[in-house]
Design a protein around this motif. Structure first.
Motif, PDB file in Angstrom:
ATOM      1  N   GLY A  40      67.874   1.322   9.874  1.00 10.98           N
ATOM      2  CA  GLY A  40      68.713   0.363   9.166  1.00 10.98           C
ATOM      3  C   GLY A  40      68.046  -0.983   8.973  1.00 10.98           C
ATOM      4  N   ALA A  41      67.272  -1.393   9.941  1.00 11.90           N
ATOM      5  CA  ALA A  41      66.502  -2.623   9.749  1.00 11.90           C
ATOM      6  C   ALA A  41      65.410  -2.320   8.718  1.00 11.90           C
ATOM      7  N   ALA A  42      65.041  -3.307   7.956  1.00 13.09           N
ATOM      8  CA  ALA A  42      64.038  -3.094   6.926  1.00 13.09           C
ATOM      9  C   ALA A  42      62.761  -2.494   7.510  1.00 13.09           C
ATOM     10  N   GLY A  43      62.437  -1.274   7.074  1.00 17.42           N
ATOM     11  CA  GLY A  43      61.175  -0.668   7.475  1.00 17.42           C
ATOM     12  C   GLY A  43      61.099  -0.195   8.911  1.00 17.42           C
ATOM     13  N   THR A  44      62.185   0.354   9.444  1.00 21.30           N
ATOM     14  CA  THR A  44      62.188   0.834  10.829  1.00 21.30           C
ATOM     15  C   THR A  44      62.597   2.299  10.832  1.00 21.30           C
ATOM     16  N   PHE A  45      61.691   3.164  11.285  1.00 16.93           N
ATOM     17  CA  PHE A  45      61.919   4.605  11.216  1.00 16.93           C
ATOM     18  C   PHE A  45      61.568   5.288  12.535  1.00 16.93           C
ATOM     19  N   VAL A  46      62.393   6.259  12.918  1.00 15.25           N
ATOM     20  CA  VAL A  46      62.083   7.131  14.046  1.00 15.25           C
ATOM     21  C   VAL A  46      61.624   8.455  13.453  1.00 15.25           C
ATOM     22  N   ILE A  47      60.481   8.940  13.921  1.00 18.12           N
ATOM     23  CA  ILE A  47      59.910  10.207  13.484  1.00 18.12           C
ATOM     24  C   ILE A  47      60.100  11.197  14.625  1.00 18.12           C
ATOM     25  N   ARG A  48      60.935  12.219  14.402  1.00 20.07           N
ATOM     26  CA  ARG A  48      61.248  13.136  15.493  1.00 20.07           C
ATOM     27  C   ARG A  48      60.387  14.399  15.487  1.00 20.07           C
ATOM     28  N   ALA A  49      59.727  14.695  14.376  1.00 25.23           N
ATOM     29  CA  ALA A  49      58.841  15.861  14.323  1.00 25.23           C
ATOM     30  C   ALA A  49      57.451  15.457  14.826  1.00 25.23           C
ATOM     31  N   PRO A  50      56.702  16.407  15.386  1.00 30.25           N
ATOM     32  CA  PRO A  50      55.350  16.075  15.856  1.00 30.25           C
ATOM     33  C   PRO A  50      54.445  15.647  14.687  1.00 30.25           C
ATOM     34  N   ALA A  51      53.751  14.554  14.867  1.00 36.32           N
ATOM     35  CA  ALA A  51      52.795  14.062  13.868  1.00 36.32           C
ATOM     36  C   ALA A  51      51.883  13.054  14.547  1.00 36.32           C
ATOM     37  N   THR A  52      50.625  13.068  14.158  1.00 37.18           N
ATOM     38  CA  THR A  52      49.689  12.084  14.695  1.00 37.18           C
ATOM     39  C   THR A  52      49.890  10.750  13.983  1.00 37.18           C
ATOM     40  N   ARG A  53      49.359   9.719  14.567  1.00 40.70           N
ATOM     41  CA  ARG A  53      49.418   8.394  13.930  1.00 40.70           C
ATOM     42  C   ARG A  53      48.732   8.425  12.563  1.00 40.70           C
ATOM     43  N   ALA A  54      47.598   9.092  12.487  1.00 35.78           N
ATOM     44  CA  ALA A  54      46.866   9.173  11.218  1.00 35.78           C
ATOM     45  C   ALA A  54      47.689   9.908  10.160  1.00 35.78           C
ATOM     46  N   GLU A  55      48.349  10.989  10.555  1.00 42.13           N
ATOM     47  CA  GLU A  55      49.202  11.722   9.612  1.00 42.13           C
ATOM     48  C   GLU A  55      50.346  10.847   9.118  1.00 42.13           C
ATOM     49  N   LEU A  56      50.949  10.118  10.023  1.00 44.50           N
ATOM     50  CA  LEU A  56      52.058   9.247   9.625  1.00 44.50           C
ATOM     51  C   LEU A  56      51.596   8.153   8.683  1.00 44.50           C
ATOM     52  N   ARG A  57      50.465   7.538   9.000  1.00 43.42           N
ATOM     53  CA  ARG A  57      49.937   6.495   8.108  1.00 43.42           C
ATOM     54  C   ARG A  57      49.709   7.050   6.703  1.00 43.42           C
ATOM     55  N   ALA A  58      49.114   8.227   6.640  1.00 45.70           N
ATOM     56  CA  ALA A  58      48.829   8.847   5.337  1.00 45.70           C
ATOM     57  C   ALA A  58      50.121   9.212   4.599  1.00 45.70           C
ATOM     58  N   GLN A  59      51.080   9.779   5.309  1.00 44.61           N
ATOM     59  CA  GLN A  59      52.346  10.188   4.691  1.00 44.61           C
ATOM     60  C   GLN A  59      53.092   8.976   4.122  1.00 44.61           C
ATOM     61  N   PHE A  60      53.182   7.909   4.883  1.00 42.19           N
ATOM     62  CA  PHE A  60      53.881   6.712   4.416  1.00 42.19           C
ATOM     63  C   PHE A  60      53.101   6.048   3.280  1.00 42.19           C
ATOM     64  N   ALA A  61      51.801   5.917   3.428  1.00 42.99           N
ATOM     65  CA  ALA A  61      50.990   5.257   2.403  1.00 42.99           C
ATOM     66  C   ALA A  61      51.081   5.984   1.064  1.00 42.99           C
ATOM     67  N   ARG A  62      51.114   7.287   1.102  1.00 34.58           N
ATOM     68  CA  ARG A  62      51.185   8.099  -0.121  1.00 34.58           C
ATOM     69  C   ARG A  62      52.505   7.872  -0.861  1.00 34.58           C
ATOM     70  N   ARG A  63      53.563   7.542  -0.135  1.00 37.98           N
ATOM     71  CA  ARG A  63      54.896   7.485  -0.741  1.00 37.98           C
ATOM     72  C   ARG A  63      55.439   6.080  -0.989  1.00 37.98           C
ATOM     73  N   LEU A  64      54.875   5.079  -0.371  1.00 33.34           N
ATOM     74  CA  LEU A  64      55.343   3.713  -0.603  1.00 33.34           C
ATOM     75  C   LEU A  64      54.721   3.161  -1.889  1.00 33.34           C
ATOM     76  N   PRO A  65      55.471   2.359  -2.657  1.00 36.62           N
ATOM     77  CA  PRO A  65      54.945   1.824  -3.919  1.00 36.62           C
ATOM     78  C   PRO A  65      54.046   0.596  -3.741  1.00 36.62           C
ATOM     79  N   PHE A  66      53.634   0.320  -2.531  1.00 37.42           N
ATOM     80  CA  PHE A  66      52.770  -0.826  -2.231  1.00 37.42           C
ATOM     81  C   PHE A  66      52.035  -0.511  -0.937  1.00 37.42           C
TER      82      PHE A  66
END
Length: 179
Positions: A40-66
């Motif tokens: 709910g706070a701007a840009g605050t997410f809990v990721i409950r599935a297993p993922a590495t930090r690198a995977e998360l960075r790539a997933q978010f970067a690919r989908r954010l418009p900036f």
């Protein structure tokens, strides 16, 4: 949550003042394979599935418009933080906000705490303690506080992102299965 390492992704400086805006609901839909919860706070997410930090960075970067600065933490750090309650000795007041600033990485050196800003007269921001990548403090509801929050980057020598203590408690609640 047992058996997997949940992570918390904190985006820095998004959806604030009409700049670097995005729709969290659309992002969550695009990342549903990661079992993402928007706190709910701007840009605050809990990721409950297993993922590495690198995977998360790539997933978010690919989908954010900036391009966004991201801080990624272990979920258990938030659960522990709330359980230990660094604000237990502080009275609740309507004019005071409890906050946690999360450093993008460990600071090479941390200032002595507690520290108040401004250093003389009535304080607007008070840094109570710093532990690893987390800085705990209080601020008064005042327009000048944003300047002092921005100064935490310089004070600790690394970029920081700040969240209200209520947001931190909500993160811990999701991670503990109480949401």
């Amino acid at each position: 949550m047992m058996g997997t390492v949940a992570r918390v992704v904190l985006l820095r400086g998004v959806n604030v003042g009409g700049h670097r805006t995005f729709r969290p609901t659309q992002l969550i839909e695009q990342l549903k394979h990661l079992d993402v919860v928007n706190i709910g706070a701007a840009g605050t997410f809990v990721i409950r599935a297993p993922a590495t930090r690198a995977e998360l960075r790539a997933q978010f970067a690919r989908r954010l418009p900036f391009t966004a600065e991201m801080v990624i933490c272990e979920g258990r750090e938030f659960v522990r933080m709330v359980a230990e309650d660094p604000f237990a000795g502080e009275p609740l007041r309507p004019d005071i906000v409890r906050f946690v600033s999360i450093l993008s990485r460990r600071a090479r050196s941390a200032p002595a705490t507690p520290a108040t800003f401004p250093p003389h007269g009535q304080w607007l921001l008070r840094v109570l303690a710093a532990e690893n990548r987390f800085v705990f403090g209080l601020y008064r509801r005042h327009i000048k506080v944003i300047r002092y929050l921005g100064a935490l980057d310089r004070l600790f020598g690394v970029p920081v992102t700040t969240r209200n203590w209520n947001t931190v408690a909500a993160i811990a609640s999701v991670l503990s299965g109480r949401s």
